[in-house]
Design a protein around this motif. Structure first.
Motif, PDB file in Angstrom:
ATOM      1  N   LYS A 192      44.479  39.148  31.906  1.00 53.74           N
ATOM      2  CA  LYS A 192      45.364  40.317  31.891  1.00 53.74           C
ATOM      3  C   LYS A 192      45.151  41.239  33.089  1.00 53.74           C
ATOM      4  O   LYS A 192      46.077  41.928  33.527  1.00 53.74           O
ATOM      5  N   ASP A 193      43.932  41.265  33.639  1.00 52.25           N
ATOM      6  CA  ASP A 193      43.634  42.164  34.760  1.00 52.25           C
ATOM      7  C   ASP A 193      43.560  41.440  36.105  1.00 52.25           C
ATOM      8  O   ASP A 193      43.195  42.042  37.114  1.00 52.25           O
ATOM      9  N   ALA A 194      43.900  40.147  36.104  1.00 47.10           N
ATOM     10  CA  ALA A 194      43.828  39.378  37.352  1.00 47.10           C
ATOM     11  C   ALA A 194      44.839  39.907  38.359  1.00 47.10           C
ATOM     12  O   ALA A 194      45.975  40.232  38.014  1.00 47.10           O
ATOM     13  N   LYS A 195      44.437  39.974  39.619  1.00 46.17           N
ATOM     14  CA  LYS A 195      45.288  40.523  40.678  1.00 46.17           C
ATOM     15  C   LYS A 195      46.137  39.461  41.376  1.00 46.17           C
ATOM     16  O   LYS A 195      47.057  39.784  42.115  1.00 46.17           O
ATOM     17  N   SER A 196      45.827  38.200  41.138  1.00 44.84           N
ATOM     18  CA  SER A 196      46.561  37.126  41.794  1.00 44.84           C
ATOM     19  C   SER A 196      46.432  35.857  40.964  1.00 44.84           C
ATOM     20  O   SER A 196      45.525  35.732  40.133  1.00 44.84           O
ATOM     21  N   PRO A 197      47.331  34.884  41.170  1.00 39.46           N
ATOM     22  CA  PRO A 197      47.220  33.605  40.461  1.00 39.46           C
ATOM     23  C   PRO A 197      45.888  32.910  40.746  1.00 39.46           C
ATOM     24  O   PRO A 197      45.322  32.267  39.859  1.00 39.46           O
ATOM     25  N   GLU A 198      45.398  33.053  41.972  1.00 39.39           N
ATOM     26  CA  GLU A 198      44.128  32.416  42.334  1.00 39.39           C
ATOM     27  C   GLU A 198      42.978  33.019  41.529  1.00 39.39           C
ATOM     28  O   GLU A 198      42.104  32.302  41.023  1.00 39.39           O
ATOM     29  N   TYR A 220      43.235  31.874  37.916  1.00 42.98           N
ATOM     30  CA  TYR A 220      42.778  30.489  37.739  1.00 42.98           C
ATOM     31  C   TYR A 220      41.255  30.415  37.687  1.00 42.98           C
ATOM     32  O   TYR A 220      40.686  29.686  36.867  1.00 42.98           O
ATOM     33  N   GLU A 221      40.588  31.163  38.524  1.00 41.91           N
ATOM     34  CA  GLU A 221      39.124  31.159  38.531  1.00 41.91           C
ATOM     35  C   GLU A 221      38.574  31.735  37.228  1.00 41.91           C
ATOM     36  O   GLU A 221      37.562  31.253  36.706  1.00 41.91           O
ATOM     37  N   ILE A 222      39.244  32.755  36.697  1.00 42.45           N
ATOM     38  CA  ILE A 222      38.812  33.330  35.421  1.00 42.45           C
ATOM     39  C   ILE A 222      38.980  32.309  34.300  1.00 42.45           C
ATOM     40  O   ILE A 222      38.099  32.139  33.453  1.00 42.45           O
ATOM     41  N   ILE A 223      40.111  31.613  34.308  1.00 46.52           N
ATOM     42  CA  ILE A 223      40.362  30.597  33.288  1.00 46.52           C
ATOM     43  C   ILE A 223      39.312  29.488  33.361  1.00 46.52           C
ATOM     44  O   ILE A 223      38.775  29.049  32.341  1.00 46.52           O
TER      45      ILE A 223
END
Length: 235
Positions: free
Chosen positions: A77-83, A86-89
């Motif tokens: 929810k707080d990710a700033k970019s798709p990249e 993806y790393e969080i996932i």
């Protein structure tokens, strides 16, 4: 230490198919592949909000085992970019693949569609980032070759192209009927299994068909499946 991103969770319809998938795992598969049996038909979530959907035991379990959350409260929810997302996932997900493994008949396909619709509605990011798969279950075997529902058919028959119906073959009625070697070949052996990654292509259209009966009717008319020769207005 097992890297969770290399692990797979297989969703099956009921205890019998789950038993078949569990029995076919080799020692190393037990570490990397879990089997989650679902009981009965999945909840129709077309009219559900997130709270009502999560009150359903089956869907609560599916999203819980993935560990990524749903909708606006997901881990990205707080990710700033798709990249970054993806790393969080990759870091948070308990499995790198969520694999829907149902029978290749009406009930199995209905469960498959219900799961895909719910993921699309409440956790679309799981599809966006390539976590959701369908494992095709074989329907025939002949001379060591397996045939699947998506294979082209011999014209006018139920048999797949490449089969010789005049010779001995095996027909599988469901996952519970597969021998361990059949299960391993079809679901675990990465060189032989048919694992289909679910993508977002056409997903909005498919969801529209589920949510709007008029869209479904129009599709049936367009395909010539539903006709109205007398111009009834209440179809």
């Amino acid at each position: 230490v097992v890297e969770r991103w290399n692990c797979e969770c297989f969703l099956t319809e009921g205890l019998s198919p789950a038993g078949s998938l569990k029995a076919a795992r080799k020692a190393i598969d037990v570490k990397y592949r879990s089997v989650l049996p679902l009981r009965g038909k999945v909840l129709d979530t077309s009219d559900c909000n997130a709270d009502k959907m999560m009150d359903n035991k089956e869907f609560f379990t599916i999203f819980s085992v993935m560990g990524l959350g749903i909708s606006a409260n997901s881990v990205i929810k707080d990710a700033k970019s798709p990249e970054e997302a993806y790393e969080i996932i990759k870091k948070k997900s308990r499995y790198g693949k969520l694999v829907i493994a149902t029978d290749s008949e009406e009930d199995g396909l209905s469960i498959q569609k219900g799961i895909l619709y719910t993921i699309s509605k409440f956790a679309r990011f799981m599809i966006d980032f390539g976590l959701v798969y369908i494992a095709e279950s074989p329907i025939f075997e002949q001379n060591g070759k397996y045939f699947y529902p998506s294979d082209p058919r011999i014209t006018g028959t139920q048999f797949c192209v490449g089969m010789d119906p005049s010779k001995k073959f095996r027909r599988f009625k469901g996952l519970g009927a597969l021998e361990s070697e059949d299960v391993y070949y079809s679901f675990y052996n990465e060189n032989t299994r048919r694992l289909i990654q679910v993508t977002t292509e056409y997903i909005d259209y498919a969801m529209g068909l589920v949510e709007d009966i008029n869209n479904r009717k129009q599709l049936l008319f367009n395909k010539g499946i539903l006709t109205n020769p007398y111009n009834f207005t209440d179809l």
